[in-house]
Design a protein around this motif. Sequence first.
Motif, PDB file in Angstrom:
ATOM      1  N   ASP A   1       0.818  -1.211   0.000  1.00  0.00           N
ATOM      2  CA  ASP A   1       0.000   0.000   0.000  1.00  0.00           C
ATOM      3  C   ASP A   1       0.856   1.267   0.000  1.00  0.00           C
ATOM      4  N   LEU A   2       2.021   1.230   0.664  1.00  0.00           N
ATOM      5  CA  LEU A   2       2.902   2.397   0.678  1.00  0.00           C
ATOM      6  C   LEU A   2       3.398   2.711  -0.733  1.00  0.00           C
ATOM      7  N   ILE A   3       3.776   1.669  -1.478  1.00  0.00           N
ATOM      8  CA  ILE A   3       4.242   1.842  -2.851  1.00  0.00           C
ATOM      9  C   ILE A   3       3.078   2.223  -3.766  1.00  0.00           C
ATOM     10  N   ALA A   4       1.947   1.548  -3.587  1.00  0.00           N
ATOM     11  CA  ALA A   4       0.788   1.779  -4.453  1.00  0.00           C
ATOM     12  C   ALA A   4       0.266   3.208  -4.343  1.00  0.00           C
ATOM     13  N   LYS A   5       0.294   3.783  -3.147  1.00  0.00           N
ATOM     14  CA  LYS A   5      -0.194   5.155  -2.973  1.00  0.00           C
ATOM     15  C   LYS A   5       0.625   6.141  -3.798  1.00  0.00           C
ATOM     16  N   ALA A   6       1.937   5.926  -3.854  1.00  0.00           N
ATOM     17  CA  ALA A   6       2.782   6.809  -4.660  1.00  0.00           C
ATOM     18  C   ALA A   6       2.444   6.680  -6.140  1.00  0.00           C
ATOM     19  N   LEU A   7       2.177   5.461  -6.600  1.00  0.00           N
ATOM     20  CA  LEU A   7       1.847   5.242  -8.007  1.00  0.00           C
ATOM     21  C   LEU A   7       0.498   5.869  -8.359  1.00  0.00           C
ATOM     22  N   VAL A   8      -0.486   5.688  -7.489  1.00  0.00           N
ATOM     23  CA  VAL A   8      -1.817   6.235  -7.759  1.00  0.00           C
ATOM     24  C   VAL A   8      -1.789   7.762  -7.761  1.00  0.00           C
ATOM     25  N   GLU A   9      -1.022   8.351  -6.865  1.00  0.00           N
ATOM     26  CA  GLU A   9      -0.882   9.810  -6.847  1.00  0.00           C
ATOM     27  C   GLU A   9      -0.298  10.315  -8.166  1.00  0.00           C
TER      28      GLU A   9
ATOM     29  N   ASN B   1      -1.993  -9.930  -3.889  1.00  0.00           N
ATOM     30  CA  ASN B   1      -2.135  -8.836  -2.926  1.00  0.00           C
ATOM     31  C   ASN B   1      -2.069  -7.474  -3.628  1.00  0.00           C
ATOM     32  N   TRP B   2      -1.210  -7.385  -4.662  1.00  0.00           N
ATOM     33  CA  TRP B   2      -1.139  -6.134  -5.422  1.00  0.00           C
ATOM     34  C   TRP B   2      -2.451  -5.858  -6.140  1.00  0.00           C
ATOM     35  N   SER B   3      -3.088  -6.882  -6.651  1.00  0.00           N
ATOM     36  CA  SER B   3      -4.382  -6.708  -7.320  1.00  0.00           C
ATOM     37  C   SER B   3      -5.420  -6.167  -6.345  1.00  0.00           C
ATOM     38  N   LYS B   4      -5.414  -6.711  -5.141  1.00  0.00           N
ATOM     39  CA  LYS B   4      -6.358  -6.288  -4.107  1.00  0.00           C
ATOM     40  C   LYS B   4      -6.109  -4.836  -3.693  1.00  0.00           C
ATOM     41  N   VAL B   5      -4.840  -4.528  -3.386  1.00  0.00           N
ATOM     42  CA  VAL B   5      -4.491  -3.178  -2.928  1.00  0.00           C
ATOM     43  C   VAL B   5      -4.753  -2.147  -4.023  1.00  0.00           C
ATOM     44  N   MET B   6      -4.322  -2.466  -5.247  1.00  0.00           N
ATOM     45  CA  MET B   6      -4.462  -1.506  -6.342  1.00  0.00           C
ATOM     46  C   MET B   6      -5.920  -1.322  -6.745  1.00  0.00           C
ATOM     47  N   GLY B   7      -6.690  -2.390  -6.713  1.00  0.00           N
ATOM     48  CA  GLY B   7      -8.101  -2.282  -7.047  1.00  0.00           C
ATOM     49  C   GLY B   7      -8.825  -1.329  -6.110  1.00  0.00           C
ATOM     50  N   THR B   8      -8.524  -1.439  -4.824  1.00  0.00           N
ATOM     51  CA  THR B   8      -9.162  -0.576  -3.821  1.00  0.00           C
ATOM     52  C   THR B   8      -8.727   0.880  -3.988  1.00  0.00           C
ATOM     53  N   LEU B   9      -7.420   1.114  -4.111  1.00  0.00           N
ATOM     54  CA  LEU B   9      -6.899   2.473  -4.231  1.00  0.00           C
ATOM     55  C   LEU B   9      -7.358   3.154  -5.521  1.00  0.00           C
ATOM     56  N   ALA B  10      -7.341   2.400  -6.607  1.00  0.00           N
ATOM     57  CA  ALA B  10      -7.767   2.959  -7.890  1.00  0.00           C
ATOM     58  C   ALA B  10      -9.218   3.417  -7.823  1.00  0.00           C
TER      59      ALA B  10
ATOM     60  N   GLU C   1     -10.910   4.277  -5.189  1.00  0.00           N
ATOM     61  CA  GLU C   1     -11.017   5.432  -4.294  1.00  0.00           C
ATOM     62  C   GLU C   1     -10.627   6.736  -4.997  1.00  0.00           C
ATOM     63  N   HIS C   2      -9.779   6.624  -6.031  1.00  0.00           N
ATOM     64  CA  HIS C   2      -9.291   7.815  -6.728  1.00  0.00           C
ATOM     65  C   HIS C   2      -9.918   7.984  -8.115  1.00  0.00           C
ATOM     66  N   GLY C   3     -10.995   7.265  -8.348  1.00  0.00           N
ATOM     67  CA  GLY C   3     -11.728   7.442  -9.591  1.00  0.00           C
ATOM     68  C   GLY C   3     -11.050   6.848 -10.812  1.00  0.00           C
ATOM     69  N   ILE C   4     -10.177   5.876 -10.607  1.00  0.00           N
ATOM     70  CA  ILE C   4      -9.507   5.201 -11.722  1.00  0.00           C
ATOM     71  C   ILE C   4     -10.166   3.831 -11.913  1.00  0.00           C
ATOM     72  N   LYS C   5     -10.616   3.563 -13.112  1.00  0.00           N
ATOM     73  CA  LYS C   5     -11.335   2.322 -13.389  1.00  0.00           C
ATOM     74  C   LYS C   5     -10.384   1.236 -13.875  1.00  0.00           C
ATOM     75  N   MET C   6     -10.451   0.059 -13.239  1.00  0.00           N
ATOM     76  CA  MET C   6      -9.642  -1.079 -13.657  1.00  0.00           C
ATOM     77  C   MET C   6     -10.385  -1.803 -14.788  1.00  0.00           C
ATOM     78  N   LEU C   7      -9.822  -1.755 -15.997  1.00  0.00           N
ATOM     79  CA  LEU C   7     -10.503  -2.327 -17.166  1.00  0.00           C
ATOM     80  C   LEU C   7     -10.179  -3.798 -17.391  1.00  0.00           C
ATOM     81  N   ALA C   8      -8.979  -4.203 -17.008  1.00  0.00           N
ATOM     82  CA  ALA C   8      -8.569  -5.596 -17.221  1.00  0.00           C
ATOM     83  C   ALA C   8      -7.609  -5.994 -16.120  1.00  0.00           C
ATOM     84  N   SER C   9      -7.722  -7.246 -15.681  1.00  0.00           N
ATOM     85  CA  SER C   9      -6.842  -7.754 -14.624  1.00  0.00           C
ATOM     86  C   SER C   9      -6.439  -9.173 -14.976  1.00  0.00           C
ATOM     87  N   GLU C  10      -5.169  -9.359 -15.307  1.00  0.00           N
ATOM     88  CA  GLU C  10      -4.679 -10.645 -15.793  1.00  0.00           C
ATOM     89  C   GLU C  10      -3.600 -11.221 -14.864  1.00  0.00           C
TER      90      GLU C  10
END
Length: 383
Positions: free
Chosen positions: A140-148, A170-179, A181-190
């Motif tokens: 989550d610490l790394i993901a927050k920087a990427l989402v910002e 775990n990255w899929s879970k964390v990124m899905g939630t953060l995205a 929350e910030h209005g970013i839509k996950m279109l594909a997850s492989e």
Amino acid sequence: MHFKRAVSTLLLSAVCASFAQAEVKVGVITSSTGPIALVGLPQKHSIPLLPTQAGDQQVKYIALDDGSDPTATVKALKKLISEENVDAIIGPSGSPNAMGVIQFVAEAGVPLLAPVGTAAVVLPMTEQKKWVFKTTQNDDLIAKALVEDMKARGVKTLGFIGTADPYGENWSKVMGTLAAEHGIKMLASERFQRQDTSVTGQSLKILASRPDAVLVAAPGSSAVLPQTTLFDQGYRGQMYQTHGAALPDFLRLGGKKVEGTILAASLMLVLDQMPDSHPSKAIAGDYVAAYEKLNGSKPATFGANTYDAGLLLQQAIPAAAAKAQPGTPEFRAALRDALEATHEFAATQGVYSMSPEDHSGFDERGRELIQVKNGTWTLLKGN
């Protein structure tokens, strides 16, 4: 009477001296062969640099290779505990390998310092996981920087491809939630396997969804294939990587196809671009210099994660030795408690402050936003 008293005093002095100078045994498990050797080799090559003295205690390291095989990891760990009577274990290299041994270190009461990517080894905290400490930044610490950064660049849609293991999940879970929350839509997850030699099918699905950006969540050399495949298929949107790609071989193997990639990782990638005031700069610089002198090449951050584990043990051992003798269950329990009490401890990857709820302990000083420019790592400022 005086003779007996003198003998008793001598015996007590001898016991105290033995107590003070007892040897602490630390097992180290790496994947220096097999599919994740690019992660394990810099860890193995960092073992000779680990501190051999902690207060009055000598520290001995016993190294084993698990060949990247989680089953072999369990065997190696059990050997270290039952035959070598180790007081702590550093390793293993892979997230699945680490997840598979949590039960056994908890049952044995031996602290494990895991230099792995997934936060699942320490979160959510449980009675078993209280014996595990993590020397990499939580997702989550790394993901927050990427989402910002994504928000700053106007990214609205995201594609995701990650390894089919605890790291990618775990990255899929964390990124899905953060995205979300910030209005970013996950279109594909492989998903893909680390040892796969082709991800054509997965990348075509991502390409078809036409995302503004794509995040690859994979450790070591496995981070390269999805990105180069997408490049070959014509994708030119913004590419993001996790700290799992923070190694020289990502640049070497990816070449021009990974130019422009953005990731968040420790300051070690951009050490010469960091201000001298950063609490980890000098420590990381000393480690890099020592590693280069010993091995003739620059270390990946994975090696530094193992080195930090040694530094954390070095500062915790004296406190544990004041309560019990190395080689005993009481010492290991005291060592676990001392690690958990770590506060504002600077090492190569950032500053560690542990607590009963947080066994990773990093804050924003443990990450930098970095971009690949002209084939090298460049610190992104103002993002």
